[in-house]
Motif scaffolding. Structure first.
Motif, PDB file in Angstrom:
ATOM      1  N   LYS A 104       3.268  13.016  -0.011  1.00 45.32           N
ATOM      2  CA  LYS A 104       3.283  11.559  -0.170  1.00 45.32           C
ATOM      3  C   LYS A 104       3.407  10.839   1.173  1.00 45.32           C
ATOM      4  CE  LYS A 104       5.151  11.541  -4.873  1.00 45.32           C
ATOM      5  NZ  LYS A 104       6.242  11.111  -5.782  1.00 45.32           N
ATOM      6  N   THR A 105       4.211  11.388   2.075  1.00 42.84           N
ATOM      7  CA  THR A 105       4.438  10.694   3.346  1.00 42.84           C
ATOM      8  C   THR A 105       3.292  10.863   4.340  1.00 42.84           C
ATOM      9  OG1 THR A 105       5.700  12.589   4.192  1.00 42.84           O
ATOM     10  CG2 THR A 105       6.947  10.820   3.134  1.00 42.84           C
ATOM     11  N   GLU A 150       0.827  -1.211   0.000  1.00 48.54           N
ATOM     12  CA  GLU A 150       0.000   0.000   0.000  1.00 48.54           C
ATOM     13  C   GLU A 150       0.861   1.261   0.000  1.00 48.54           C
ATOM     14  OE1 GLU A 150      -2.305  -3.345   0.777  1.00 48.54           O
ATOM     15  OE2 GLU A 150      -0.569  -2.676   1.933  1.00 48.54           O
ATOM     16  N   ALA A 151       1.996   1.209   0.692  1.00 49.11           N
ATOM     17  CA  ALA A 151       2.901   2.356   0.696  1.00 49.11           C
ATOM     18  C   ALA A 151       3.639   2.458  -0.629  1.00 49.11           C
ATOM     19  CB  ALA A 151       3.893   2.246   1.845  1.00 49.11           C
ATOM     20  N   PRO A 189      -0.518   1.646   4.799  1.00 51.55           N
ATOM     21  CA  PRO A 189       0.824   1.939   4.285  1.00 51.55           C
ATOM     22  C   PRO A 189       1.846   2.032   5.414  1.00 51.55           C
ATOM     23  CG  PRO A 189      -0.808   3.442   3.359  1.00 51.55           C
ATOM     24  CD  PRO A 189      -1.470   2.730   4.497  1.00 51.55           C
ATOM     25  N   ASP A 246       8.814  14.206   0.336  1.00 52.15           N
ATOM     26  CA  ASP A 246       7.602  14.899  -0.108  1.00 52.15           C
ATOM     27  C   ASP A 246       6.497  14.703   0.922  1.00 52.15           C
ATOM     28  OD1 ASP A 246       5.333  15.862  -1.340  1.00 52.15           O
ATOM     29  OD2 ASP A 246       5.694  14.847  -3.249  1.00 52.15           O
ATOM     30  N   ILE A 262       0.523   9.663   4.078  1.00 48.21           N
ATOM     31  CA  ILE A 262      -0.178   8.376   4.181  1.00 48.21           C
ATOM     32  C   ILE A 262       0.422   7.498   5.278  1.00 48.21           C
ATOM     33  CG2 ILE A 262      -0.809   8.409   1.743  1.00 48.21           C
ATOM     34  CD1 ILE A 262       1.365   6.291   1.265  1.00 48.21           C
ATOM     35  N   ASP A 273      11.009  10.124  -2.578  1.00 48.62           N
ATOM     36  CA  ASP A 273       9.592  10.357  -2.265  1.00 48.62           C
ATOM     37  C   ASP A 273       9.370  10.614  -0.777  1.00 48.62           C
ATOM     38  OD1 ASP A 273       8.785  10.050  -4.912  1.00 48.62           O
ATOM     39  OD2 ASP A 273       8.487   7.886  -4.702  1.00 48.62           O
ATOM     40  N   ALA A 299       2.730   1.854  -3.529  1.00 53.15           N
ATOM     41  CA  ALA A 299       1.932   2.412  -4.619  1.00 53.15           C
ATOM     42  C   ALA A 299       2.149   3.915  -4.755  1.00 53.15           C
ATOM     43  CB  ALA A 299       0.451   2.127  -4.371  1.00 53.15           C
ATOM     44  N   THR A 300       2.534   4.566  -3.651  1.00 56.64           N
ATOM     45  CA  THR A 300       2.766   6.017  -3.644  1.00 56.64           C
ATOM     46  C   THR A 300       4.228   6.360  -3.475  1.00 56.64           C
ATOM     47  OG1 THR A 300       0.573   6.394  -2.687  1.00 56.64           O
ATOM     48  CG2 THR A 300       2.185   8.184  -2.470  1.00 56.64           C
ATOM     49  N   ILE A 301       4.905   5.606  -2.606  1.00 52.77           N
ATOM     50  CA  ILE A 301       6.302   5.894  -2.270  1.00 52.77           C
ATOM     51  C   ILE A 301       7.174   4.813  -2.897  1.00 52.77           C
ATOM     52  CG2 ILE A 301       7.950   6.203  -0.380  1.00 52.77           C
ATOM     53  CD1 ILE A 301       5.516   6.995   1.375  1.00 52.77           C
ATOM     54  N   LYS A 302       7.887   5.185  -3.943  1.00 53.53           N
ATOM     55  CA  LYS A 302       8.681   4.213  -4.689  1.00 53.53           C
ATOM     56  C   LYS A 302      10.187   4.392  -4.498  1.00 53.53           C
ATOM     57  CE  LYS A 302       5.098   4.025  -8.232  1.00 53.53           C
ATOM     58  NZ  LYS A 302       4.539   2.753  -7.736  1.00 53.53           N
TER      59      LYS A 302
END
Length: 316
Positions: A133-134, A117-118, A196, A130, A136, A127, A120-123
């Motif tokens: 993004k964090t 789940e994390a 996440p 940001d 979540i 990231d 998907a946003t934090i790659k």
């Protein structure tokens, strides 16, 4: 006569209680992480079986263990992680020559990982800088995400703080220190509830056997950006800078050079110990997931790997 016997028995019992226990033939440091705990006990039983030497397994941090290796108070350290402890290796192995490392090493790596789940946003580690993004990762509603960076007593935890400062994500993330078993329980819960989570990770480790975990992308290791102060300096974390990925890792058995001179056959045994990454993962799984006691796991391992241990003890 009856009272005389009672007196003699009581006196004998008192002497037995008062007499100090026989000192162990050697001391094996037991690191505060699962595979190190299992390995320490496997070495204890293997050495007892092949050389009739009784070892005391003593729970010690690596820095304390190295000091003990120099003083003759500790004989074996089962997992010397590198590059984490390169400063200790430089001082005690290279410069002073009081500690010897086994030639065989288990390949390893360290970094930052994310649940599906994390991920998907934090790659990537970039990231993490940001806040959009964090957010979540925020579990307590304070507007800042949280990230586990290791146990308080781990040297790698201080390095992760230096990396967070170097990369810049320390500004918008709360860096959490906690025992590994607490953190891994949090990972289990995060996976189960699709929450996440981002956290420090290393391999070999059982978490990759349990869950689908992604490693965040980072720039390649750059020695010019990896400046870690000596850990015996109380301010070493604040004096360190590491805006780069970890270097390729490994860990080896360390033992006191003086001990090797006294027991060369045991030193030769230690040089032949060849745990594989899969075996190290199994150790971690057995202790953390199955909750096996290190001594119980080691006893079963030694019983089922008798020929392997015989091979370690065989003279060249």
């Amino acid at each position: 006569m009856g009272r005389g016997r009672e007196f003699l028995c009581a006196a004998a019992l008192a002497l037995a209680v008062a007499a100090p226990a026989a000192a162990a033939d050697l001391v094996i440091a037991m690191p505060p992480w699962p595979s190190g705990q299992a390995a320490a006990n496997i070495l204890k039983l293997g050495i007892a079986k092949k050389f009739s030497l009784e070892a005391e397994v003593r729970e010690l941090g690596t820095l304390t263990a190295f000091i003990g290796l120099e003083k003759g108070e500790v004989d074996i350290q089962p997992e010397v992680w590198r590059p984490n402890f390169d400063e200790l290796v430089r001082k005690f192995v290279t410069e002073k020559g009081v500690v010897t490392l086994s030639e065989r090493a288990v390949p390893a790596w360290q970094g930052i990982c994310a649940t599906p789940e994390a991920a998907a946003t934090i790659k990537s580690v970039a990231d993490l800088g940001d806040p959009a993004k964090t957010k979540i990762l925020d579990t307590d509603g304070d507007g800042r995400g949280e990230m586990w960076i290791g146990a308080a007593e781990w040297l790698s935890t201080g390095i992760e703080r230096a990396r967070a400062a170097g990369y810049g994500y320390a500004a918008n993330l709360t860096l959490v220190e906690a025992k590994e078993e607490v953190a891994m329980a949090a990972v289990d819960a995060a996976i189960a509830t699709a929450r996440p989570m981002v956290f420090y990770c290393y391999a070999p480790h059982h978490v990759f056997k349990l869950h689908q975990i992604s490693r965040l992308e980072e720039p390649p290791h750059d020695p010019a950006k990896w400046k870690i102060a000596p850990p015996n300096d109380p301010l070493w974390v604040s004096k360190s800078s590491a805006a780069t990925a970890w270097d390729a890792g490994q860990f080896q058995i360390g033992y006191a050079t003086a001990f090797a001179k006294k027991h060369p056959e045991v030193a030769q045994f230690l040089q032949k110990v060849d745990f594989s990454p899969d075996e190290v993962t199994a150790m971690s799984y057995a202790l953390e997931v199955e909750r096996q006691a290190p001594a119980d796991y080691a006893r079963k391992w030694v019983e089922s790997h008798a020929e392997r241990i015989d091979g370690w003890a065989k003279r060249r």
